[in-house]
Design a protein around this motif. Structure first.
Motif, PDB file in Angstrom:
ATOM      1  N   LEU A   1     -35.144 -22.503 -57.260  1.00 28.79           N
ATOM      2  CA  LEU A   1     -35.928 -21.394 -56.718  1.00 28.79           C
ATOM      3  C   LEU A   1     -36.795 -21.822 -55.546  1.00 28.79           C
ATOM      4  N   GLY A   2     -36.854 -20.991 -54.534  1.00 27.56           N
ATOM      5  CA  GLY A   2     -37.793 -21.199 -53.447  1.00 27.56           C
ATOM      6  C   GLY A   2     -39.165 -20.688 -53.866  1.00 27.56           C
ATOM      7  N   ALA A   3     -40.180 -21.063 -53.139  1.00 24.90           N
ATOM      8  CA  ALA A   3     -41.546 -20.645 -53.475  1.00 24.90           C
ATOM      9  C   ALA A   3     -41.766 -19.179 -53.113  1.00 24.90           C
ATOM     10  N   THR A   4     -42.583 -18.514 -53.932  1.00 24.78           N
ATOM     11  CA  THR A   4     -42.930 -17.117 -53.722  1.00 24.78           C
ATOM     12  C   THR A   4     -44.427 -17.022 -53.451  1.00 24.78           C
ATOM     13  N   ALA A   5     -44.793 -16.366 -52.347  1.00 26.36           N
ATOM     14  CA  ALA A   5     -46.196 -16.267 -51.960  1.00 26.36           C
ATOM     15  C   ALA A   5     -46.821 -14.915 -52.304  1.00 26.36           C
ATOM     16  N   ALA A   6     -45.993 -13.926 -52.684  1.00 19.60           N
ATOM     17  CA  ALA A   6     -46.513 -12.595 -52.995  1.00 19.60           C
ATOM     18  C   ALA A   6     -45.697 -11.975 -54.124  1.00 19.60           C
ATOM     19  N   LEU A   7     -46.356 -11.171 -54.930  1.00 16.63           N
ATOM     20  CA  LEU A   7     -45.682 -10.523 -56.060  1.00 16.63           C
ATOM     21  C   LEU A   7     -45.164  -9.126 -55.745  1.00 16.63           C
ATOM     22  N   GLU A   8     -45.560  -8.528 -54.643  1.00 15.01           N
ATOM     23  CA  GLU A   8     -45.232  -7.136 -54.382  1.00 15.01           C
ATOM     24  C   GLU A   8     -43.728  -6.851 -54.423  1.00 15.01           C
ATOM     25  N   ALA A   9     -42.918  -7.619 -53.718  1.00 14.82           N
ATOM     26  CA  ALA A   9     -41.469  -7.373 -53.699  1.00 14.82           C
ATOM     27  C   ALA A   9     -40.859  -7.603 -55.074  1.00 14.82           C
ATOM     28  N   ILE A  10     -41.337  -8.597 -55.781  1.00 10.66           N
ATOM     29  CA  ILE A  10     -40.805  -8.876 -57.110  1.00 10.66           C
ATOM     30  C   ILE A  10     -41.222  -7.782 -58.083  1.00 10.66           C
ATOM     31  N   GLU A  11     -42.479  -7.353 -58.036  1.00 11.50           N
ATOM     32  CA  GLU A  11     -42.927  -6.285 -58.931  1.00 11.50           C
ATOM     33  C   GLU A  11     -42.178  -4.982 -58.664  1.00 11.50           C
ATOM     34  N   ALA A  12     -41.845  -4.698 -57.424  1.00 10.79           N
ATOM     35  CA  ALA A  12     -41.079  -3.490 -57.110  1.00 10.79           C
ATOM     36  C   ALA A  12     -39.673  -3.548 -57.697  1.00 10.79           C
ATOM     37  N   ALA A  13     -39.145  -4.749 -57.872  1.00  9.19           N
ATOM     38  CA  ALA A  13     -37.786  -4.916 -58.379  1.00  9.19           C
ATOM     39  C   ALA A  13     -37.719  -5.186 -59.879  1.00  9.19           C
ATOM     40  N   THR A  14     -38.856  -5.284 -60.562  1.00 13.21           N
ATOM     41  CA  THR A  14     -38.827  -5.662 -61.980  1.00 13.21           C
ATOM     42  C   THR A  14     -37.993  -4.749 -62.871  1.00 13.21           C
TER      43      THR A  14
END
Length: 143
Positions: free
Chosen positions: A25-38
């Motif tokens: 996994l690459g590093a993630t700096a923000a949760l917004e895109a991930i939370e939108a895709a949960t």
């Protein structure tokens, strides 16, 4: 014996497979895109240890879908594993989510850490199945 394993359902990754997928996994700096895709972690095309499906074709959240086997994961939940940056872990909003309990911290071997741990190698967002089927998600090709 192999046939029986194939017929009994999807294979669960062993700890080495889970750790190997996490290490890529690459590093993630923000949760917004991930939370939108949960919610997309529950679409039929989602795969254990596969990339997180997203609602936008160009979106490729740097996260894995984990069906089970992660330390601290409830039996009916799915986890979305990511490698957080130090900045993401230091944000007050992230710390609030960790304290709330739907986000867990993992060490380099994917063992659960206490919510008060100052640093973590990985972070997992835990989700129960949605009440209705999820639509409109696109599963990206593995990186």
């Amino acid at each position: 014996m192999v046939l029986l394993a194939l017929l009994s359902g999807p294979a669960v990754a062993t700890a080495p497979e889970l750790l190997a997928a996490a290490q890529r996994l690459g590093a993630t700096a923000a949760l917004e895109a991930i939370e939108a895709a949960t919610p997309c972690a529950f679409v039929p095309t989602a795969r254990h240890l596969g990339p997180l499906p997203a609602r936008l074709l160009w979106s490729r959240p740097a996260a894995l879908v984990i069906f089970d086997g992660l330390d601290g994961q409830a039996a009916d939940h799915r986890a979305i594993l990511l490698r957080p940056t130090r900045e993401l872990l230091a944000r007050q909003a992230t710390r609030s989510r960790i304290v709330a309990g739907d986000v867990t911290l993992q060490d380099i071997a994917l063992n659960a850490l206490p919510a008060t741990a100052p640093e973590a190698a990985f972070m997992a967002l835990h989700f129960a199945p949605p009440p209705s089927p999820v639509e409109g998600c696109i599963t990206p090709f593995p990186p």
